[in-house]
Write a protein that holds these residues in place. Structure first.
Motif, mmCIF file in Angstrom:
data_model
loop_
_atom_site.group_PDB
_atom_site.id
_atom_site.type_symbol
_atom_site.label_atom_id
_atom_site.label_comp_id
_atom_site.label_asym_id
_atom_site.label_seq_id
_atom_site.Cartn_x
_atom_site.Cartn_y
_atom_site.Cartn_z
ATOM 1 N N MET A 1 -13.674 -30.329 -14.114
ATOM 2 C CA MET A 1 -14.008 -30.861 -12.801
ATOM 3 C C MET A 1 -12.759 -30.794 -11.933
ATOM 4 S SD MET A 1 -16.525 -34.052 -13.528
ATOM 5 C CE MET A 1 -18.142 -33.736 -14.232
ATOM 6 N N VAL A 2 -12.911 -30.231 -10.745
ATOM 7 C CA VAL A 2 -11.757 -29.963 -9.889
ATOM 8 C C VAL A 2 -12.003 -30.545 -8.503
ATOM 9 C CG1 VAL A 2 -10.180 -28.192 -9.028
ATOM 10 C CG2 VAL A 2 -11.498 -27.763 -11.116
ATOM 11 N N THR A 3 -11.069 -31.380 -8.037
ATOM 12 C CA THR A 3 -11.078 -31.866 -6.665
ATOM 13 C C THR A 3 -9.660 -31.766 -6.113
ATOM 14 O OG1 THR A 3 -10.684 -34.166 -7.325
ATOM 15 C CG2 THR A 3 -12.979 -33.470 -7.081
ATOM 16 N N THR A 4 -9.524 -31.884 -4.804
ATOM 17 C CA THR A 4 -8.204 -31.713 -4.203
ATOM 18 C C THR A 4 -7.250 -32.808 -4.651
ATOM 19 O OG1 THR A 4 -9.319 -30.730 -2.293
ATOM 20 C CG2 THR A 4 -7.002 -31.314 -2.032
ATOM 21 N N GLU A 51 -0.946 -27.320 -7.526
ATOM 22 C CA GLU A 51 -0.216 -27.435 -6.268
ATOM 23 C C GLU A 51 -1.023 -26.854 -5.126
ATOM 24 O OE1 GLU A 51 2.592 -29.106 -5.749
ATOM 25 O OE2 GLU A 51 2.433 -29.687 -7.856
ATOM 26 N N TRP A 52 -1.527 -27.738 -4.270
ATOM 27 C CA TRP A 52 -2.157 -27.294 -3.035
ATOM 28 C C TRP A 52 -2.058 -28.397 -1.992
ATOM 29 C CZ3 TRP A 52 -7.154 -26.101 -6.100
ATOM 30 C CH2 TRP A 52 -7.678 -27.277 -6.665
ATOM 31 N N SER A 53 -2.333 -28.040 -0.761
ATOM 32 C CA SER A 53 -2.274 -28.974 0.363
ATOM 33 C C SER A 53 -3.685 -29.396 0.729
ATOM 34 C CB SER A 53 -1.606 -28.297 1.566
ATOM 35 O OG SER A 53 -1.870 -29.013 2.756
ATOM 36 N N LYS A 60 -0.415 -21.738 1.926
ATOM 37 C CA LYS A 60 0.183 -22.000 0.620
ATOM 38 C C LYS A 60 -0.874 -22.242 -0.451
ATOM 39 C CE LYS A 60 2.673 -25.425 2.060
ATOM 40 N NZ LYS A 60 3.641 -26.568 2.085
ATOM 41 N N ASN A 61 -2.052 -22.631 -0.028
ATOM 42 C CA ASN A 61 -3.110 -22.919 -1.007
ATOM 43 C C ASN A 61 -3.494 -21.692 -1.819
ATOM 44 O OD1 ASN A 61 -3.377 -25.654 -0.299
ATOM 45 N ND2 ASN A 61 -4.772 -25.169 1.373
ATOM 46 N N ALA A 67 -3.142 -19.042 -9.593
ATOM 47 C CA ALA A 67 -2.555 -18.708 -10.896
ATOM 48 C C ALA A 67 -2.624 -19.907 -11.836
ATOM 49 C CB ALA A 67 -1.110 -18.256 -10.720
ATOM 50 N N GLN A 68 -2.403 -21.113 -11.309
ATOM 51 C CA GLN A 68 -2.476 -22.311 -12.141
ATOM 52 C C GLN A 68 -3.899 -22.532 -12.644
ATOM 53 O OE1 GLN A 68 -0.913 -25.012 -9.166
ATOM 54 N NE2 GLN A 68 1.111 -25.061 -10.124
ATOM 55 N N ILE A 69 -4.869 -22.266 -11.797
ATOM 56 C CA ILE A 69 -6.273 -22.440 -12.184
ATOM 57 C C ILE A 69 -6.647 -21.439 -13.270
ATOM 58 C CG2 ILE A 69 -8.651 -22.235 -11.355
ATOM 59 C CD1 ILE A 69 -7.467 -23.139 -8.576
ATOM 60 N N ARG A 70 -6.263 -20.181 -13.080
ATOM 61 C CA ARG A 70 -6.589 -19.159 -14.090
ATOM 62 C C ARG A 70 -5.864 -19.428 -15.406
ATOM 63 N NH1 ARG A 70 -7.030 -15.649 -9.309
ATOM 64 N NH2 ARG A 70 -4.763 -15.381 -9.273
ATOM 65 N N HIS A 71 -4.658 -19.993 -15.335
ATOM 66 C CA HIS A 71 -3.929 -20.340 -16.560
ATOM 67 C C HIS A 71 -4.678 -21.418 -17.343
ATOM 68 C CE1 HIS A 71 -0.699 -21.445 -19.298
ATOM 69 N NE2 HIS A 71 -0.802 -22.704 -18.887
#
Length: 376
Positions: A1-4, A51-53, A60-61, A67-71
């Protein structure tokens, strides 16, 4: 589950996380700074910082986060990824699109309220609708929480209509928001704290102090009410908290208005009130409205998506956005028709059964099972 940010996971998704883990699922969470959120760390099997805004237009998002998500996916080989909130939803779907095409993962997007909506800025609507159209093909299922968004998703072709699912929120705890669970002593205690006697009706607003919640409209309407024995309480904090305190002073109502800050006793405050108020210009499906109706307290709300869904069956009073006189008239009606107002609140609780946690959990579990079948 992913949220900002982790607060979104904590506020909306933890009952679903607990439900799935009890049934043997591995459920991990990803958000900016989530490893510092103890409640999330304890709730999930594993957490991932990203790391995102929060600014959806920040370039920058799309630099570090994909790359972090795919890792994370390469480490855990997830079957399903449920994304929510604008930045997390867009960036995660972008990062995983190629893996989706290879049938290695399925992506569900829960839109807690599109950032384009009827009455919104034409410029912002165009930007956010454009982003949703770009990301639509990267999505396996789209969950919407109100009927306006359901209609918009299909009208604009964000995703195939058969892959759009209406699920009204992430579930409300009807046991916590239950008038029978609140004692008369608790109600008396909170009214004494505010210095209220039996002759002092109380209105309540539960909202963050930010521009789109429009607390100034509530204060201006309350000033127009012109009834010195009536009081107003506002629970919440935010960027314009001090500005609203100043406005109350300028309107000459500071002795009748209570700025409570963050509170843990919202159910008690609701039971101590004759009605709750929400003047927002934008909502997905406002929890404070559902909570108030569960407590059998009627709601005065602006006629916008989400709020309209909850109040259109006679559970409260709808007024036009920005209509100060309309809010004041609705408050007057509540005060002058106490018996009808109480009946309105009772109807509200009866209509909340489709929004409770067990019902929502069943809908999500069925959606996840359906989505998982696509991987076979």
């Amino acid at each position: 589950m992913v949220t900002t940010i982790p607060d979104t996971l904590r506020a909306f998704f933890l009952p679903l996380v607990s439900h799935l883990r009890e049934r043997g699922w591995q459920v991990d969470g990803m958000a900016k700074g989530i490893s510092s959120n103890l409640e999330c760390v304890q709730a999930f099997d594993r957490v991932w910082d990203v790391e995102w805004s929060r600014n959806p237009l920040d370039p920058k998002n799309l630099i570090a986060a994909p790359a972090q998500i795919r890792h994370a996916l390469s480490q855990e080989q997830y079957d399903l990824v449920n994304v929510s909130t604008p930045v997390a939803a867009f960036v995660t779907r972008y990062a995983l699109n190629n893996l989706r095409k290879q049938e290695k993962v399925k992506v569900i997007y829960t839109a807690q309220g599109f950032h384009f909506y009827k009455g919104g800025s034409l410029y912002k609507n165009a930007i956010f609708l454009g982003l949703e159209k770009i990301a639509g093909p990267w999505t396996d299922y789209l969950v919407v929480v109100n009927r306006e968004d359901e209609s918009a998703a299909k009208r604009y072709g964000l995703i195939s209509p058969e892959r759009v699912r209406y699920i009204p929120g992430t579930g409300l705890n009807l046991d916590r928001f239950n008038p029978s669970a609140i004692s008369e002593a608790e109600i008396v205690g909170v009214r004494q704290e505010l210095g209220l006697g039996s002759e002092n009706p109380l209105f309540l607003s539960v909202a963050e102090f930010i521009p789109r919640k429009r607390p100034g409209d509530i204060l201006k309407a309350f000033a127009k009410l012109g009834r010195p024995q009536v009081h107003l309480a506002l629970a919440g904090n935010g960027l314009i908290f001090e500005e609203m305190q100043q406005l109350a002073s300028e309107l000459g109502i500071q002795k009748q208005v209570h700025f409570l800050g963050l509170r843990r006793d919202i159910p008690v405050l609701m039971c101590a009130s004759v009605a709750t108020l929400i003047a927002s210009s934008q909502e997905g499906l406002p929890n404070c409205v559902m909570e108030s109706l569960c407590m059998e307290i009627p709601v005065i709300g602006t006629d916008i998506r989400g709020t309209r869904d909850l109040l259109e069956n006679g559970n409260g009073l709808l007024v036009k956005l920005g209509d100060i006189n309309g809010i004041a008239s609705a408050m007057t009606w509540i005060l002058d028709h106490p018996d009808e107002a109480k009946q309105m609140g009772k109807r509200g609780r009866e209509n909340m059964i489709n929004y409770d946690v067990p019902h929502i959990l069943k809908l999500y579990e069925a959606l996840y099972a359906e989505t998982a079948l696509l991987l076979i």
